[in-house]
Design a protein around this motif. Structure first.
Motif, PDB file in Angstrom:
ATOM      1  N   SER A  25       9.679  -6.166  19.745  1.00 49.14           N
ATOM      2  CA  SER A  25       8.366  -5.539  19.606  1.00 49.14           C
ATOM      3  C   SER A  25       8.028  -4.686  20.830  1.00 49.14           C
ATOM      4  O   SER A  25       8.461  -4.975  21.948  1.00 49.14           O
ATOM      5  CB  SER A  25       7.290  -6.603  19.413  1.00 49.14           C
ATOM      6  N   TYR A  26       7.225  -3.649  20.592  1.00 41.28           N
ATOM      7  CA  TYR A  26       6.812  -2.745  21.666  1.00 41.28           C
ATOM      8  C   TYR A  26       5.794  -3.435  22.568  1.00 41.28           C
ATOM      9  O   TYR A  26       4.873  -4.102  22.095  1.00 41.28           O
ATOM     10  CB  TYR A  26       6.205  -1.482  21.060  1.00 41.28           C
ATOM     11  N   GLY A  27       5.957  -3.262  23.877  1.00 38.56           N
ATOM     12  CA  GLY A  27       5.016  -3.827  24.833  1.00 38.56           C
ATOM     13  C   GLY A  27       5.648  -3.972  26.201  1.00 38.56           C
ATOM     14  O   GLY A  27       6.655  -4.670  26.351  1.00 38.56           O
ATOM     15  N   GLY A  28       5.073  -3.310  27.196  1.00 42.45           N
ATOM     16  CA  GLY A  28       5.643  -3.329  28.546  1.00 42.45           C
ATOM     17  C   GLY A  28       5.443  -4.650  29.262  1.00 42.45           C
ATOM     18  O   GLY A  28       6.379  -5.208  29.843  1.00 42.45           O
ATOM     19  N   THR A  29       4.214  -5.187  29.206  1.00 43.71           N
ATOM     20  CA  THR A  29       3.926  -6.444  29.905  1.00 43.71           C
ATOM     21  C   THR A  29       4.767  -7.583  29.356  1.00 43.71           C
ATOM     22  O   THR A  29       5.322  -8.384  30.115  1.00 43.71           O
ATOM     23  CB  THR A  29       2.438  -6.805  29.764  1.00 43.71           C
ATOM     24  N   SER A  30       4.873  -7.650  28.032  1.00 46.43           N
ATOM     25  CA  SER A  30       5.590  -8.766  27.406  1.00 46.43           C
ATOM     26  C   SER A  30       7.073  -8.756  27.780  1.00 46.43           C
ATOM     27  O   SER A  30       7.648  -9.809  28.077  1.00 46.43           O
ATOM     28  CB  SER A  30       5.426  -8.719  25.885  1.00 46.43           C
ATOM     29  N   ILE A  31       7.718  -7.585  27.804  1.00 46.52           N
ATOM     30  CA  ILE A  31       9.151  -7.537  28.116  1.00 46.52           C
ATOM     31  C   ILE A  31       9.398  -7.841  29.584  1.00 46.52           C
ATOM     32  O   ILE A  31      10.376  -8.512  29.933  1.00 46.52           O
ATOM     33  CB  ILE A  31       9.764  -6.166  27.718  1.00 46.52           C
ATOM     34  N   ILE A  32       8.502  -7.401  30.469  1.00 48.63           N
ATOM     35  CA  ILE A  32       8.681  -7.669  31.897  1.00 48.63           C
ATOM     36  C   ILE A  32       8.599  -9.161  32.190  1.00 48.63           C
ATOM     37  O   ILE A  32       9.446  -9.726  32.892  1.00 48.63           O
ATOM     38  CB  ILE A  32       7.655  -6.875  32.732  1.00 48.63           C
ATOM     39  N   ARG A  87      -7.960  -7.301  25.598  1.00 50.67           N
ATOM     40  CA  ARG A  87      -6.961  -8.230  26.128  1.00 50.67           C
ATOM     41  C   ARG A  87      -6.201  -7.680  27.327  1.00 50.67           C
ATOM     42  O   ARG A  87      -5.295  -8.331  27.826  1.00 50.67           O
ATOM     43  CB  ARG A  87      -5.952  -8.594  25.028  1.00 50.67           C
ATOM     44  N   TRP A  88      -6.530  -6.499  27.774  1.00 44.89           N
ATOM     45  CA  TRP A  88      -5.747  -5.838  28.800  1.00 44.89           C
ATOM     46  C   TRP A  88      -6.596  -5.475  30.019  1.00 44.89           C
ATOM     47  O   TRP A  88      -7.824  -5.383  29.939  1.00 44.89           O
ATOM     48  CB  TRP A  88      -5.111  -4.557  28.241  1.00 44.89           C
ATOM     49  N   ILE A  89      -5.912  -5.231  31.130  1.00 43.77           N
ATOM     50  CA  ILE A  89      -6.532  -4.679  32.328  1.00 43.77           C
ATOM     51  C   ILE A  89      -6.030  -3.250  32.482  1.00 43.77           C
ATOM     52  O   ILE A  89      -4.826  -2.999  32.399  1.00 43.77           O
ATOM     53  CB  ILE A  89      -6.171  -5.512  33.577  1.00 43.77           C
ATOM     54  N   GLN A  90      -6.946  -2.327  32.703  1.00 46.64           N
ATOM     55  CA  GLN A  90      -6.575  -0.925  32.851  1.00 46.64           C
ATOM     56  C   GLN A  90      -5.955  -0.688  34.219  1.00 46.64           C
ATOM     57  O   GLN A  90      -6.520  -1.047  35.249  1.00 46.64           O
ATOM     58  CB  GLN A  90      -7.801  -0.031  32.671  1.00 46.64           C
ATOM     59  N   LEU A  91      -4.767  -0.093  34.221  1.00 49.35           N
ATOM     60  CA  LEU A  91      -4.076   0.269  35.446  1.00 49.35           C
ATOM     61  C   LEU A  91      -4.149   1.782  35.629  1.00 49.35           C
ATOM     62  O   LEU A  91      -4.561   2.504  34.712  1.00 49.35           O
ATOM     63  CB  LEU A  91      -2.619  -0.204  35.391  1.00 49.35           C
ATOM     64  N   PRO A  92      -3.764   2.295  36.804  1.00 44.04           N
ATOM     65  CA  PRO A  92      -3.790   3.751  37.009  1.00 44.04           C
ATOM     66  C   PRO A  92      -3.003   4.487  35.924  1.00 44.04           C
ATOM     67  O   PRO A  92      -1.958   4.020  35.479  1.00 44.04           O
ATOM     68  CB  PRO A  92      -3.145   3.908  38.385  1.00 44.04           C
ATOM     69  N   GLY A  93      -3.508   5.621  35.521  1.00 43.42           N
ATOM     70  CA  GLY A  93      -2.866   6.378  34.452  1.00 43.42           C
ATOM     71  C   GLY A  93      -3.235   5.784  33.104  1.00 43.42           C
ATOM     72  O   GLY A  93      -4.333   5.297  32.885  1.00 43.42           O
ATOM     73  N   MET A 108      -5.492 -17.325  35.738  1.00 45.74           N
ATOM     74  CA  MET A 108      -6.830 -17.482  35.160  1.00 45.74           C
ATOM     75  C   MET A 108      -7.781 -16.397  35.683  1.00 45.74           C
ATOM     76  O   MET A 108      -8.599 -15.845  34.935  1.00 45.74           O
ATOM     77  CB  MET A 108      -7.379 -18.866  35.501  1.00 45.74           C
ATOM     78  N   PHE A 109      -7.649 -16.078  36.970  1.00 50.50           N
ATOM     79  CA  PHE A 109      -8.484 -15.024  37.550  1.00 50.50           C
ATOM     80  C   PHE A 109      -8.165 -13.666  36.936  1.00 50.50           C
ATOM     81  O   PHE A 109      -9.074 -12.869  36.652  1.00 50.50           O
ATOM     82  CB  PHE A 109      -8.288 -14.981  39.063  1.00 50.50           C
ATOM     83  N   LEU A 110      -6.876 -13.398  36.719  1.00 52.25           N
ATOM     84  CA  LEU A 110      -6.484 -12.133  36.100  1.00 52.25           C
ATOM     85  C   LEU A 110      -7.058 -12.012  34.694  1.00 52.25           C
ATOM     86  O   LEU A 110      -7.493 -10.925  34.288  1.00 52.25           O
ATOM     87  CB  LEU A 110      -4.958 -12.022  36.060  1.00 52.25           C
ATOM     88  N   MET A 111      -7.074 -13.126  33.962  1.00 52.64           N
ATOM     89  CA  MET A 111      -7.661 -13.095  32.616  1.00 52.64           C
ATOM     90  C   MET A 111      -9.162 -12.875  32.679  1.00 52.64           C
ATOM     91  O   MET A 111      -9.735 -12.195  31.825  1.00 52.64           O
ATOM     92  CB  MET A 111      -7.326 -14.380  31.856  1.00 52.64           C
ATOM     93  N   PHE A 112      -9.790 -13.442  33.695  1.00 49.61           N
ATOM     94  CA  PHE A 112     -11.235 -13.229  33.872  1.00 49.61           C
ATOM     95  C   PHE A 112     -11.550 -11.747  34.079  1.00 49.61           C
ATOM     96  O   PHE A 112     -12.580 -11.249  33.624  1.00 49.61           O
ATOM     97  CB  PHE A 112     -11.740 -14.056  35.060  1.00 49.61           C
ATOM     98  N   MET A 142      -1.513   3.261  31.805  1.00 51.03           N
ATOM     99  CA  MET A 142      -0.833   1.973  31.759  1.00 51.03           C
ATOM    100  C   MET A 142      -1.847   0.831  31.671  1.00 51.03           C
ATOM    101  O   MET A 142      -2.939   0.919  32.232  1.00 51.03           O
ATOM    102  CB  MET A 142       0.060   1.786  32.989  1.00 51.03           C
ATOM    103  N   THR A 143      -1.473  -0.224  30.949  1.00 49.76           N
ATOM    104  CA  THR A 143      -2.306  -1.416  30.831  1.00 49.76           C
ATOM    105  C   THR A 143      -1.475  -2.651  31.154  1.00 49.76           C
ATOM    106  O   THR A 143      -0.237  -2.613  31.135  1.00 49.76           O
ATOM    107  CB  THR A 143      -2.902  -1.551  29.418  1.00 49.76           C
ATOM    108  N   PHE A 144      -2.180  -3.738  31.421  1.00 52.04           N
ATOM    109  CA  PHE A 144      -1.526  -4.990  31.807  1.00 52.04           C
ATOM    110  C   PHE A 144      -2.180  -6.139  31.054  1.00 52.04           C
ATOM    111  O   PHE A 144      -3.413  -6.242  31.005  1.00 52.04           O
ATOM    112  CB  PHE A 144      -1.670  -5.194  33.319  1.00 52.04           C
ATOM    113  N   GLN A 145      -1.376  -6.997  30.420  1.00 51.64           N
ATOM    114  CA  GLN A 145      -1.893  -8.113  29.636  1.00 51.64           C
ATOM    115  C   GLN A 145      -1.711  -9.420  30.415  1.00 51.64           C
ATOM    116  O   GLN A 145      -0.615  -9.987  30.447  1.00 51.64           O
ATOM    117  CB  GLN A 145      -1.188  -8.197  28.284  1.00 51.64           C
ATOM    118  N   PRO A 146      -2.772  -9.933  31.041  1.00 49.23           N
ATOM    119  CA  PRO A 146      -2.647 -11.102  31.913  1.00 49.23           C
ATOM    120  C   PRO A 146      -2.278 -12.396  31.189  1.00 49.23           C
ATOM    121  O   PRO A 146      -1.814 -13.348  31.825  1.00 49.23           O
ATOM    122  CB  PRO A 146      -4.030 -11.209  32.565  1.00 49.23           C
ATOM    123  N   ALA A 147      -2.493 -12.461  29.874  1.00 49.60           N
ATOM    124  CA  ALA A 147      -2.144 -13.674  29.133  1.00 49.60           C
ATOM    125  C   ALA A 147      -0.646 -13.958  29.217  1.00 49.60           C
ATOM    126  O   ALA A 147      -0.220 -15.119  29.116  1.00 49.60           O
ATOM    127  CB  ALA A 147      -2.574 -13.540  27.672  1.00 49.60           C
TER     128      ALA A 147
END
Length: 383
Positions: free
Chosen positions: A355-362, A108-114, A89-93, A116-121
């Motif tokens: 489907s393409y997406g790094g966060t979802s496959i991990i 819907r994403w958090i910006q990472l270095p470079g 919940m904090f990550l989504m905030f 790269m993005t991260f989808q906390p949902a």
């Protein structure tokens, strides 16, 4: 009198069949992703392997993550279920802070270095599976009471509310709440209340769609516009129906055997962001209905193996975890197919493994790791 010979068990089981299906789906998904995204990659990045390379790296990392999760005792997740849930919940905030990243009108994403993005949902999906499974075990027989049911629905509602408010992702919010409902249904001793609730929701939804079709012709609300487009895509071609219609054209032109791998015409800039939630339409065009049948068979085999692990798990917590993962994959596959075939309004739900997406496959592979970890605890009787 002779004593009955006690049964001896060994705990060396590992579901290699499930592992094989996971690897096959991952490889199949990478092949179809390259075929689907090569044109877009060349036009946008001057590299036809842009999307494929990134997804392959994420797939390799996710397989490593899956193996690490497999080696962890799944009971450990239950011990930290609340921390995992509120952490998600904090990550989504954080999406609503300056760390949030917006793409194509969606934040819907958090910006990472470079880049790269991260989808906390995606974390929230796993967090809900773990927390609800753990709470159902704690409640025990009290699940048959109103308080027990409301407690589980409350957790599912909080998670869905967080996803909807912080990430503005209604489709994922619905998936999260449905996972909670299915786990509650599996653990609850009665079936009739759930059937009544389902019938009531279906009636309300049908009446709502009929009212919208005959009373509302246009709206500034993009979600309402999606529903109106779904009800009448041909006359809404300019305001959202284009992607749906082109996807249907791709499915229809593929026939039963398809045009052949790499021979899709709809992926040549016709369907926007085709490598994401609309990838199945290109699969239908290139591999035909036969290719879709193969994919459905693979998903069916995956769900069957997870169900086997759920039925043979050493305790209720392990069984519910496996059911939660099975529910997540099943709902996402069904909804994606329904969207591509225009059976429901467009929701942006991806097709697992394809489907393409790094966060979802991990995080999908992390779920597979949890299930494989449960399989290692299954006791096999020595003969």
């Amino acid at each position: 009198m002779k004593r009955k010979k006690e049964k001896k068990f060994r705990s060396t089981y590992f579901d290699y069949e499930l592992l094989l299906i996971i690897i096959f789906l991952s490889c199949f998904g990478l092949v179809m992703l390259y075929s689907t995204s090569s044109y877009s990659g060349y036009v946008n990045y001057d590299n036809d392997m842009h999307y494929f390379t990134k997804q392959m790296i994420f797939t390799i990392l996710s397989l490593i993550a899956m193996w690490i999760v497999t080696c962890v005792d799944y009971h450990l997740y239950g011990a930290f279920s609340n921390e995992i849930f509120w952490g998600s919940m904090f990550l989504m905030f954080l999406v609503q802070t300056p760390l949030g990243y917006e793409s194509m009108g969606a934040r819907r994403w958090i910006q990472l270095p470079g880049d790269m993005t991260f989808q906390p949902a995606e974390v929230t999906k796993i967090a809900v599976i773990i927390l609800v499974s753990c709470e159902l075990c704690r409640i025990g027989k009290k699940i048959n009471t109103r308080e027990g049911v409301l407690k589980i629905l409350l957790y599912g509602g909080i998670a869905a509310f967080g996803v909807r408010v912080f990430t503005e992702n209604l489709s994922t919010a619905i998936i999260v709440f449905l996972i909670s409902c299915v786990l509650l249904f599996v653990a609850h001793p009665k079936t009739k209340p759930f059937i009544k609730a389902f019938v009531l929701c279906a009636i309300v939804a049908i009446i709502g769609m009929i009212v919208l079709l005959y009373t509302v012709k246009s709206s500034d609300n993009f979600r309402l516009n999606r529903v109106l487009t779904w009800l009448d895509p041909e006359n809404k071609n300019a305001v959202g129906g284009f992607q749906v219609l082109q996807g249907l054209y791709a499915i229809g032109s593929g026939g039963f055997w398809g045009k052949g791998l790499g021979n899709s015409s709809q992926k040549l800039g016709v369907i926007p962001e085709v490598q994401n939630d609309m990838i199945l339409s290109v699969i239908c065009e290139e591999l035909g209905i036969f290719g879709v049948i193969v994919i459905l068979f693979l998903f069916g085999a995956l769900i069957y193996r997870i169900m086997f692990i759920a039925q043979n798990a050493p305790d209720m917590f392990g069984s519910l975890l496996a059911v939660g993962v099975m529910t997540h994959i099943s709902i996402q596959v069904i909804l994606n197919i329904a969207v591509v075939t225009n059976m429901i309004p467009t929701t942006g739900i991806t097709l697992p493994f394809f489907s393409y997406g790094g966060t979802s496959i991990i995080f999908l592979m992390a779920e597979m790791g949890i299930v494989l970890g449960i399989s290692t605890k299954i006791k096999i009787e020595d003969k």
